[in-house]
Design a protein around this motif. Structure first.
Motif, PDB file in Angstrom:
ATOM      1  N   PRO A 163       0.832  -1.209   0.000  1.00 55.98           N
ATOM      2  CA  PRO A 163       0.000   0.000   0.000  1.00 55.98           C
ATOM      3  C   PRO A 163       0.868   1.260   0.000  1.00 55.98           C
ATOM      4  O   PRO A 163       1.833   1.368   0.754  1.00 55.98           O
ATOM      5  CB  PRO A 163      -0.784  -0.109   1.315  1.00 55.98           C
ATOM      6  CG  PRO A 163      -0.795  -1.567   1.634  1.00 55.98           C
ATOM      7  CD  PRO A 163       0.502  -2.102   1.111  1.00 55.98           C
ATOM      8  N   GLY A 164       0.526   2.174  -0.883  1.00 52.53           N
ATOM      9  CA  GLY A 164       1.251   3.442  -0.957  1.00 52.53           C
ATOM     10  C   GLY A 164       2.506   3.414  -1.793  1.00 52.53           C
ATOM     11  O   GLY A 164       3.106   4.453  -2.054  1.00 52.53           O
ATOM     12  N   LEU A 166      10.036   4.397   2.095  1.00 53.82           N
ATOM     13  CA  LEU A 166      10.746   3.188   2.530  1.00 53.82           C
ATOM     14  C   LEU A 166      10.928   3.177   4.040  1.00 53.82           C
ATOM     15  O   LEU A 166      10.756   2.136   4.685  1.00 53.82           O
ATOM     16  CB  LEU A 166      12.098   3.077   1.820  1.00 53.82           C
ATOM     17  CG  LEU A 166      12.030   2.812   0.317  1.00 53.82           C
ATOM     18  CD1 LEU A 166      13.421   2.860  -0.297  1.00 53.82           C
ATOM     19  CD2 LEU A 166      11.361   1.490   0.022  1.00 53.82           C
ATOM     20  N   LEU A 167      11.252   4.337   4.634  1.00 59.18           N
ATOM     21  CA  LEU A 167      11.377   4.401   6.092  1.00 59.18           C
ATOM     22  C   LEU A 167      10.024   4.113   6.744  1.00 59.18           C
ATOM     23  O   LEU A 167       9.950   3.405   7.750  1.00 59.18           O
ATOM     24  CB  LEU A 167      11.904   5.755   6.543  1.00 59.18           C
ATOM     25  CG  LEU A 167      12.048   5.913   8.057  1.00 59.18           C
ATOM     26  CD1 LEU A 167      13.021   4.885   8.627  1.00 59.18           C
ATOM     27  CD2 LEU A 167      12.453   7.318   8.418  1.00 59.18           C
ATOM     28  N   GLN A 168       8.942   4.644   6.160  1.00 60.02           N
ATOM     29  CA  GLN A 168       7.609   4.364   6.688  1.00 60.02           C
ATOM     30  C   GLN A 168       7.354   2.865   6.713  1.00 60.02           C
ATOM     31  O   GLN A 168       6.868   2.325   7.713  1.00 60.02           O
ATOM     32  CB  GLN A 168       6.543   5.056   5.837  1.00 60.02           C
ATOM     33  CG  GLN A 168       5.128   4.742   6.280  1.00 60.02           C
ATOM     34  CD  GLN A 168       4.075   5.354   5.372  1.00 60.02           C
ATOM     35  OE1 GLN A 168       4.372   6.219   4.546  1.00 60.02           O
ATOM     36  NE2 GLN A 168       2.848   4.909   5.519  1.00 60.02           N
ATOM     37  N   ASN A 188      10.905   9.992  -7.116  1.00 60.16           N
ATOM     38  CA  ASN A 188      11.431  11.133  -6.391  1.00 60.16           C
ATOM     39  C   ASN A 188      12.210  10.563  -5.210  1.00 60.16           C
ATOM     40  O   ASN A 188      11.629   9.881  -4.356  1.00 60.16           O
ATOM     41  CB  ASN A 188      10.263  12.014  -5.926  1.00 60.16           C
ATOM     42  CG  ASN A 188      10.707  13.182  -5.087  1.00 60.16           C
ATOM     43  OD1 ASN A 188      11.418  13.024  -4.097  1.00 60.16           O
ATOM     44  ND2 ASN A 188      10.273  14.361  -5.477  1.00 60.16           N
ATOM     45  N   LEU A 189      13.502  10.802  -5.158  1.00 65.28           N
ATOM     46  CA  LEU A 189      14.336  10.190  -4.119  1.00 65.28           C
ATOM     47  C   LEU A 189      13.882  10.556  -2.708  1.00 65.28           C
ATOM     48  O   LEU A 189      13.854   9.700  -1.827  1.00 65.28           O
ATOM     49  CB  LEU A 189      15.806  10.560  -4.311  1.00 65.28           C
ATOM     50  CG  LEU A 189      16.496   9.944  -5.510  1.00 65.28           C
ATOM     51  CD1 LEU A 189      17.946  10.425  -5.609  1.00 65.28           C
ATOM     52  CD2 LEU A 189      16.448   8.432  -5.467  1.00 65.28           C
ATOM     53  N   ALA A 190      13.533  11.808  -2.484  1.00 66.70           N
ATOM     54  CA  ALA A 190      13.106  12.222  -1.145  1.00 66.70           C
ATOM     55  C   ALA A 190      11.826  11.495  -0.745  1.00 66.70           C
ATOM     56  O   ALA A 190      11.730  10.931   0.346  1.00 66.70           O
ATOM     57  CB  ALA A 190      12.900  13.731  -1.096  1.00 66.70           C
ATOM     58  N   GLU A 191      10.826  11.480  -1.636  1.00 66.08           N
ATOM     59  CA  GLU A 191       9.571  10.803  -1.327  1.00 66.08           C
ATOM     60  C   GLU A 191       9.787   9.300  -1.130  1.00 66.08           C
ATOM     61  O   GLU A 191       9.183   8.691  -0.252  1.00 66.08           O
ATOM     62  CB  GLU A 191       8.557  11.026  -2.454  1.00 66.08           C
ATOM     63  CG  GLU A 191       8.039  12.439  -2.543  1.00 66.08           C
ATOM     64  CD  GLU A 191       7.171  12.666  -3.775  1.00 66.08           C
ATOM     65  OE1 GLU A 191       6.918  11.713  -4.548  1.00 66.08           O
ATOM     66  OE2 GLU A 191       6.742  13.819  -3.969  1.00 66.08           O
ATOM     67  N   THR A 192      10.646   8.716  -1.945  1.00 64.29           N
ATOM     68  CA  THR A 192      10.900   7.282  -1.849  1.00 64.29           C
ATOM     69  C   THR A 192      11.606   6.938  -0.546  1.00 64.29           C
ATOM     70  O   THR A 192      11.279   5.938   0.094  1.00 64.29           O
ATOM     71  CB  THR A 192      11.718   6.792  -3.060  1.00 64.29           C
ATOM     72  OG1 THR A 192      10.976   7.084  -4.251  1.00 64.29           O
ATOM     73  CG2 THR A 192      12.001   5.308  -2.988  1.00 64.29           C
TER      74      THR A 192
END
Length: 105
Positions: free
Chosen positions: A56-57, A78-80, A70-74
């Motif tokens: 999900p997401g 991934l941390l989430q 987008n590296l920042a969003e990714t």
């Protein structure tokens, strides 16, 4: 660099980039550890995976191939997912401890 068509970006590179460090400023995913975070039930996650072939997401392979990432969003995403996994593991550990206690009694 290596292209005249920046497609509206301030910097566009047509080729490989090598750097010692890249700093990206963004939000972070510690919201997962807040009391009001709604951790999806594993059954919901399993169903989403079965229906969509992705977490999900998380964008699909098709979306990533078409749009890149987008590296920042990714990184945040991934941390989430790592933090969610940590919460699932903590829950499972508690269940195991409860079961051990029941067996020993």
């Amino acid at each position: 660099i290596g292209t005249s068509d920046t497609q509206g970006y301030k910097l566009a590179v047509n080729g490989t980039i090598r750097a010692k460090e890249v700093k990206v400023e963004s939000e972070w995913a510690d919201f997962v550890f807040k009391k009001d975070y709604n951790l999806p039930a594993l059954e919901e996650v399993e169903q989403h995976i079965e229906e969509n072939g992705t977490l999900p997401g998380v964008p699909s392979e098709k979306e990533v191939k078409a749009n890149g990432v987008n590296l920042a969003e990714t990184d945040v995403l991934l941390l989430q997912k790592i933090e969610e996994l940590t919460l699932y593991i903590i829950e499972l550990k508690q269940e195991i401890e409860d079961l051990k206690s029941q067996v020993n009694n």
